[in-house]
Scaffold this motif. Structure first.
Motif, short mmCIF file in Angstrom:
data_model
loop_
_atom_site.label_atom_id
_atom_site.label_comp_id
_atom_site.label_asym_id
_atom_site.label_seq_id
_atom_site.Cartn_x
_atom_site.Cartn_y
_atom_site.Cartn_z
N CYS A 152 0.71 -1.24 0.08
CA CYS A 152 -0.13 -0.24 0.31
C CYS A 152 0.84 1.24 0.06
O CYS A 152 0.65 2.30 -0.60
N THR A 153 1.96 0.89 1.01
CA THR A 153 2.97 2.13 1.44
C THR A 153 3.44 2.75 -0.49
O THR A 153 3.77 3.62 -0.84
N LEU A 154 3.72 1.22 -1.30
CA LEU A 154 4.50 2.09 -2.29
C LEU A 154 3.68 2.36 -2.98
O LEU A 154 3.88 2.94 -4.28
N ALA A 155 2.49 1.97 -3.72
CA ALA A 155 1.37 2.21 -4.21
C ALA A 155 1.25 3.45 -4.19
O ALA A 155 1.32 4.03 -5.15
N LEU A 156 1.14 3.93 -2.65
CA LEU A 156 1.21 5.09 -2.61
C LEU A 156 1.89 6.01 -3.40
O LEU A 156 1.47 7.71 -3.88
N LEU A 157 2.95 5.83 -3.65
CA LEU A 157 3.85 7.15 -3.49
C LEU A 157 4.18 6.93 -5.39
O LEU A 157 4.33 7.46 -5.47
N VAL A 158 3.47 6.07 -6.12
CA VAL A 158 3.50 5.73 -7.29
C VAL A 158 1.90 6.67 -7.81
O VAL A 158 2.64 7.04 -8.99
N CYS A 159 1.50 6.87 -6.38
CA CYS A 159 0.29 8.13 -7.41
C CYS A 159 0.84 9.07 -7.58
O CYS A 159 0.34 10.43 -8.20
N LEU A 160 2.06 9.86 -7.05
CA LEU A 160 2.75 10.99 -7.03
C LEU A 160 3.52 11.29 -8.51
O LEU A 160 4.31 9.88 -8.99
N MET A 208 5.34 6.05 5.98
CA MET A 208 6.55 5.76 5.01
C MET A 208 7.61 5.00 5.31
O MET A 208 8.81 4.34 4.27
N ARG A 209 8.57 5.52 6.36
CA ARG A 209 9.27 4.96 6.50
C ARG A 209 10.00 3.96 6.99
O ARG A 209 10.59 3.58 7.40
N SER A 210 9.19 3.35 8.04
CA SER A 210 8.84 1.77 8.06
C SER A 210 8.46 0.79 7.90
O SER A 210 9.19 -0.39 7.69
N ASN A 211 8.63 1.07 6.44
CA ASN A 211 9.19 -0.51 5.80
C ASN A 211 10.86 -0.50 6.02
O ASN A 211 11.45 -0.06 6.34
N PRO A 212 10.44 -2.26 5.16
CA PRO A 212 11.47 -2.36 4.95
C PRO A 212 12.46 -2.05 4.72
O PRO A 212 12.72 -1.54 4.45
N GLN A 213 14.04 -2.37 5.11
CA GLN A 213 15.19 -2.32 4.24
C GLN A 213 15.21 -3.55 2.85
O GLN A 213 15.23 -4.74 3.34
N PHE A 214 14.70 -3.42 1.86
CA PHE A 214 14.37 -4.23 0.99
C PHE A 214 15.67 -4.60 0.20
O PHE A 214 16.67 -4.17 1.09
N ALA A 215 15.74 -6.10 0.57
CA ALA A 215 16.81 -6.73 0.01
C ALA A 215 16.57 -7.62 -1.17
O ALA A 215 15.79 -8.24 -1.34
N PRO A 270 8.97 13.40 -10.49
CA PRO A 270 9.56 14.70 -9.96
C PRO A 270 9.16 14.26 -8.24
O PRO A 270 9.92 14.91 -6.95
N LEU A 271 8.30 14.21 -7.97
CA LEU A 271 7.73 14.33 -6.26
C LEU A 271 7.66 13.84 -5.68
O LEU A 271 8.18 13.37 -4.80
N ARG A 272 7.50 12.45 -6.36
CA ARG A 272 8.28 10.78 -5.66
C ARG A 272 10.12 11.11 -5.24
O ARG A 272 9.73 10.78 -4.49
N MET A 273 9.86 11.01 -6.11
CA MET A 273 11.65 10.88 -5.49
C MET A 273 11.85 12.00 -4.73
O MET A 273 12.91 11.91 -4.12
N ALA A 274 11.16 13.81 -4.84
CA ALA A 274 11.65 14.42 -4.05
C ALA A 274 11.22 13.98 -2.82
O ALA A 274 11.95 14.45 -1.54
N TYR A 275 9.75 13.40 -2.80
CA TYR A 275 9.11 12.72 -1.20
C TYR A 275 10.56 12.18 -0.77
O TYR A 275 10.92 11.58 0.63
N ILE A 276 10.76 11.16 -1.32
CA ILE A 276 11.68 9.80 -1.69
C ILE A 276 13.24 10.21 -0.48
O ILE A 276 13.32 9.63 0.49
N LEU A 277 13.54 11.41 -1.05
CA LEU A 277 14.90 11.67 -0.34
C LEU A 277 14.95 12.22 0.50
O LEU A 277 15.30 12.47 1.87
N GLY A 278 13.91 13.44 0.23
CA GLY A 278 13.59 13.90 1.93
C GLY A 278 13.14 13.27 3.02
O GLY A 278 13.36 13.44 4.07
N ASP A 279 11.97 12.26 2.85
CA ASP A 279 11.21 12.14 3.87
C ASP A 279 11.39 11.06 4.26
O ASP A 279 11.04 10.40 5.00
N ILE A 280 12.05 10.01 3.29
CA ILE A 280 12.35 8.47 3.50
C ILE A 280 13.96 8.21 3.72
O ILE A 280 13.92 7.83 4.56
#
Length: 274
Positions: A132-140, A252-259, A143-153
């Motif tokens: 769900c959290t990943l799908a939510l990011l793809v709604c952005l 959004m930060r609480s997702n696992p470290q994907f391996a 440019p907005l998705r990358m900004a959110y990932i870098l800044g808030d995650i």
């Protein structure tokens, strides 16, 4: 971020296969985690990771300052994902926040009749939450998705993120504000973890997700490399971490470290050049 030892970078530039493998191993996890959050699909993220790692290896010789090799490699990864003309499988769905909200509201069901074991139930719940959290990011937009990932995650500063993206700091801050507003507004209106008044409950998404093949009984796809190593108690703790994160950013930060395993194409590439 990616951390390279300058000694390994120098050795790799001189043709050391061992040093190249060390750099690949140092870069693969951060690159894959970035790719998973941008593309929301394991196979697409694996493909992108292979392409990025090969690009990093190929252009090591262009570096002027080996002390900054890790930051340079992260820029390569970020710009590759932000600028690629090829859309991932989830991106091709052109998912909007309105579409996602409708899906969350309509696809709800009771999982009690499914006969899941405790382990299967916890795995399914974790897959639903992460997906769900990943799908939510793809709604952005990208440019907005990358900004959110870098800044808030990834919690990069405005200066660091704008430098990585090669955009003015003001442009980056504007993108981040828009992304934060969109994510926070959606979660407050729809996510039961974020708001008790919101209609969606992760528990009620398990049955529809299984029925549509988005998750599989007793299997973890999004976090498959880690799932087999976790006990039921560890999985429950992962799920609890997601559930107790009350703010949008914390969720959004609480997702696992994907391996991910070392990409096979990278190994083949190393074989060709060594």
């Amino acid at each position: 971020m990616i951390r390279f030892d300058p000694v390994d970078v120098e050795a790799a530039r001189k043709g050391s296969r061992a040093a190249l493998e060390t750099l690949v191993n140092a870069a693969k996890a951060p690159v894959f985690n970035l790719a998973m959050r941008m593309l929301a699909h394991r196979e697409d993220a694996e493909d992108a990771t292979q392409e990025i790692l090969i690009k990093i290896i190929t252009h090591l010789g262009d570096l002027r300052d080996t002390e900054l090799a890790g930051a340079w490699a992260f820029r390569v990864a970020t710009r590759h994902l932000a600028q690629s003309a090829r859309l991932g499988r989830v991106e091709r769905m052109r998912l909007t926040f309105d579409d996602f909200a409708e899906d969350l509201h309509l696809a709800q069901g009771d999982s009690a009749h499914l006969g899941l074991t405790e382990m299967e139930h916890q795995l399914a719940l974790k897959e639903v939450k992460v997906g769900c959290t990943l799908a939510l990011l793809v709604c952005l937009s990208r440019p907005l998705r990358m900004a959110y990932i870098l800044g808030d995650i990834f919690e990069m500063t405005d200066t660091e993120a704008s430098d990585v993206l090669d955009v003015p700091a003001g442009t980056y801050r504007q993108r981040l504000r828009r992304a934060r507003s969109a994510v926070s507004g959606f979660m407050k209106s729809n996510c039961g973890i974020q708001s008790a008044k919101a209609p969606c409950r992760c528990e009620n998404r398990i049955a529809p997700a299984l029925g549509m093949g988005r998750i599989a009984k007793g299997a973890a796809h999004l976090d498959s490399d880690q799932a087999g190593q976790l006990s039921p108690d560890e999985i429950r703790r992962d799920v609890a971490a997601l559930e107790t994160a009350q703010r949008s950013i914390a969720i959004m930060r609480s997702n696992p470290q994907f391996a991910s395993a070392v990409p096979s194409l990278v190994e083949q590439f190393l074989d060709r050049i060594s």
